[in-house]
Design a protein around this motif. Sequence first.
Motif, PDB file in Angstrom:
ATOM      1  N   GLY A  51       0.815  -1.202   0.000  1.00 20.25           N
ATOM      2  CA  GLY A  51       0.000   0.000   0.000  1.00 20.25           C
ATOM      3  C   GLY A  51       0.850   1.254   0.000  1.00 20.25           C
ATOM      4  N   ARG A  52       0.439   2.265   0.815  1.00 22.23           N
ATOM      5  CA  ARG A  52       1.113   3.553   0.760  1.00 22.23           C
ATOM      6  C   ARG A  52       2.444   3.570   1.487  1.00 22.23           C
ATOM      7  NH1 ARG A  52      -4.243   5.102   1.459  1.00 22.23           N
ATOM      8  NH2 ARG A  52      -4.002   5.084   3.705  1.00 22.23           N
ATOM      9  N   GLY A  53       2.481   3.009   2.687  1.00 22.87           N
ATOM     10  CA  GLY A  53       3.652   3.195   3.522  1.00 22.87           C
ATOM     11  C   GLY A  53       4.702   2.116   3.354  1.00 22.87           C
ATOM     12  N   PRO A  54       5.952   2.416   3.773  1.00 21.70           N
ATOM     13  CA  PRO A  54       7.002   1.397   3.756  1.00 21.70           C
ATOM     14  C   PRO A  54       6.711   0.313   4.780  1.00 21.70           C
ATOM     15  CG  PRO A  54       7.745   3.352   4.909  1.00 21.70           C
ATOM     16  CD  PRO A  54       6.409   3.703   4.311  1.00 21.70           C
ATOM     17  N   ARG A 136       2.995 -12.690  -2.943  1.00 21.98           N
ATOM     18  CA  ARG A 136       3.037 -11.942  -4.203  1.00 21.98           C
ATOM     19  C   ARG A 136       1.652 -11.364  -4.448  1.00 21.98           C
ATOM     20  NH1 ARG A 136       5.225 -15.269  -9.084  1.00 21.98           N
ATOM     21  NH2 ARG A 136       5.749 -13.195  -9.869  1.00 21.98           N
ATOM     22  N   ASN A 137       1.591 -10.054  -4.695  1.00 21.74           N
ATOM     23  CA  ASN A 137       0.287  -9.458  -4.963  1.00 21.74           C
ATOM     24  C   ASN A 137      -0.085  -9.646  -6.436  1.00 21.74           C
ATOM     25  OD1 ASN A 137       1.525  -7.323  -6.467  1.00 21.74           O
ATOM     26  ND2 ASN A 137       1.863  -6.179  -4.570  1.00 21.74           N
ATOM     27  N   LEU A 138      -1.285  -9.205  -6.808  1.00 16.04           N
ATOM     28  CA  LEU A 138      -1.768  -9.447  -8.171  1.00 16.04           C
ATOM     29  C   LEU A 138      -0.881  -8.782  -9.216  1.00 16.04           C
ATOM     30  CD1 LEU A 138      -5.668  -9.196  -7.953  1.00 16.04           C
ATOM     31  CD2 LEU A 138      -4.188 -11.194  -7.700  1.00 16.04           C
ATOM     32  N   LEU A 175      -9.475  -1.003  -2.542  1.00 17.14           N
ATOM     33  CA  LEU A 175      -9.360  -2.302  -3.198  1.00 17.14           C
ATOM     34  C   LEU A 175      -8.579  -2.141  -4.496  1.00 17.14           C
ATOM     35  CD1 LEU A 175     -10.211  -5.249  -2.862  1.00 17.14           C
ATOM     36  CD2 LEU A 175     -12.237  -4.741  -4.238  1.00 17.14           C
ATOM     37  N   ASN A 176      -7.332  -2.585  -4.495  1.00 16.52           N
ATOM     38  CA  ASN A 176      -6.498  -2.484  -5.683  1.00 16.52           C
ATOM     39  C   ASN A 176      -5.616  -3.717  -5.798  1.00 16.52           C
ATOM     40  OD1 ASN A 176      -3.806  -1.997  -4.385  1.00 16.52           O
ATOM     41  ND2 ASN A 176      -4.838  -0.165  -3.618  1.00 16.52           N
ATOM     42  N   VAL A 177      -4.855  -3.807  -6.888  1.00 18.71           N
ATOM     43  CA  VAL A 177      -4.109  -5.031  -7.178  1.00 18.71           C
ATOM     44  C   VAL A 177      -2.977  -5.285  -6.194  1.00 18.71           C
ATOM     45  CG1 VAL A 177      -4.708  -4.981  -9.621  1.00 18.71           C
ATOM     46  CG2 VAL A 177      -2.621  -3.824  -8.843  1.00 18.71           C
ATOM     47  N   SER A 178      -2.569  -4.287  -5.423  1.00 15.88           N
ATOM     48  CA  SER A 178      -1.514  -4.507  -4.433  1.00 15.88           C
ATOM     49  C   SER A 178      -2.066  -4.993  -3.103  1.00 15.88           C
ATOM     50  CB  SER A 178      -0.695  -3.230  -4.219  1.00 15.88           C
ATOM     51  OG  SER A 178      -1.457  -2.256  -3.550  1.00 15.88           O
ATOM     52  N   ASN A 179      -3.376  -4.907  -2.913  1.00 17.54           N
ATOM     53  CA  ASN A 179      -3.976  -5.305  -1.643  1.00 17.54           C
ATOM     54  C   ASN A 179      -4.642  -6.677  -1.688  1.00 17.54           C
ATOM     55  OD1 ASN A 179      -3.184  -3.109  -0.097  1.00 17.54           O
ATOM     56  ND2 ASN A 179      -4.926  -1.863  -0.744  1.00 17.54           N
ATOM     57  N   LEU A 180      -4.408  -7.411  -2.762  1.00 17.23           N
ATOM     58  CA  LEU A 180      -4.816  -8.812  -2.855  1.00 17.23           C
ATOM     59  C   LEU A 180      -3.534  -9.617  -3.030  1.00 17.23           C
ATOM     60  CD1 LEU A 180      -7.927  -8.413  -5.180  1.00 17.23           C
ATOM     61  CD2 LEU A 180      -7.906  -8.689  -2.696  1.00 17.23           C
ATOM     62  N   ASP A 195      -4.478  -4.612   4.191  1.00 17.21           N
ATOM     63  CA  ASP A 195      -4.684  -3.169   4.357  1.00 17.21           C
ATOM     64  C   ASP A 195      -6.168  -2.857   4.564  1.00 17.21           C
ATOM     65  OD1 ASP A 195      -4.347  -0.487   4.590  1.00 17.21           O
ATOM     66  OD2 ASP A 195      -3.687  -0.127   2.531  1.00 17.21           O
ATOM     67  N   LEU A 196      -6.671  -3.193   5.737  1.00 21.49           N
ATOM     68  CA  LEU A 196      -8.086  -3.009   6.057  1.00 21.49           C
ATOM     69  C   LEU A 196      -8.395  -1.610   6.573  1.00 21.49           C
ATOM     70  CD1 LEU A 196      -8.672  -6.408   7.903  1.00 21.49           C
ATOM     71  CD2 LEU A 196      -8.820  -5.921   5.447  1.00 21.49           C
ATOM     72  N   ASP A 197      -7.412  -0.742   6.588  1.00 28.62           N
ATOM     73  CA  ASP A 197      -7.576   0.603   7.123  1.00 28.62           C
ATOM     74  C   ASP A 197      -8.731   1.329   6.433  1.00 28.62           C
ATOM     75  OD1 ASP A 197      -6.989   2.854   8.647  1.00 28.62           O
ATOM     76  OD2 ASP A 197      -5.617   3.661   7.142  1.00 28.62           O
ATOM     77  N   ARG A 198      -9.596   1.914   7.218  1.00 30.91           N
ATOM     78  CA  ARG A 198     -10.755   2.698   6.775  1.00 30.91           C
ATOM     79  C   ARG A 198     -11.856   1.848   6.147  1.00 30.91           C
ATOM     80  NH1 ARG A 198      -9.911   5.853   2.731  1.00 30.91           N
ATOM     81  NH2 ARG A 198      -7.956   4.884   2.070  1.00 30.91           N
TER      82      ARG A 198
END
Length: 287
Positions: A51-54, A136-138, A175-180, A195-198
Amino acid sequence: MPDELAPFYVQIRSPAAAWFARRECAEAIGRGEADDLFGGRTGDPVQAGSGRGPMARFMLAGRPAIGKRALHGGLLGRLFGRLYVGHRRALDQLLSAARLERAGVPTPAILAVGSARAFGLFCEHAIVTRQLEGARNLYELAGGAPEQNRRHDILRLCADLLRRLHDAGFLHADLNVSNLVMERGPAGETLHVVDLDRGRFRLVVTPEERLANLTRLLRSYEKWIAGRLRLSPREEIYFLRCYVGHDRELARFLAKRLTRYRSRLGLRRLRWRLGSLSKGRLAGPLQ
């Protein structure tokens, strides 16, 4: 301590922060083994689902763990960065993960969430989860140019995960390809949502809310994957059929609205491609 967390988690303080930690990790958390997340050092960076952060990879109570500091996105990110009002943000992620686990939705087990006061009402938050084996994400999975049978397996797992997520009443905020993220463990492959934040729960996720989540994922696919691996129309229909099951009315609704949404992405697609070419490569969603 919320009642649903009490059997598995305890509240504990470390030198740097206040934590909710799994009982088996509490002693290590209390010694400060995750405090570097608040001290500026992030350890070895990892990419899958970051996601966004390191992110930091380290051992916690003898088990591989992933740590991450919470970070605002968009305009709030430029204004507030890692600062949040109060302590609730991290706890909400823990509650969401616990509820999804009870519903049978795969998401990495949260080992601890912590909050450290910055100044006044502002705090910084960190979350520590179990490290997924071979994660590995999508986006990364698409980079290997998988063959058709492999693509079908991934599409089926993705559709099944999203259906269970929505049937459990959960709407993912990003919901994006890096979060699956796919885990390859001894028992086989499991696709996780991270990344369930919010994110938020509903009594029932309506067709319109399902559509909103799926259009967000479609936009991410078009931006980061379609330029190097475009699914065929049959594969897209296969994904939709796996998602809706026997609900033909939902299938017709989603097919019509997703097609309409995609038709509006033309100029954005061109901008994404030109942006990638100007960098001499196709940038990743986490870069």
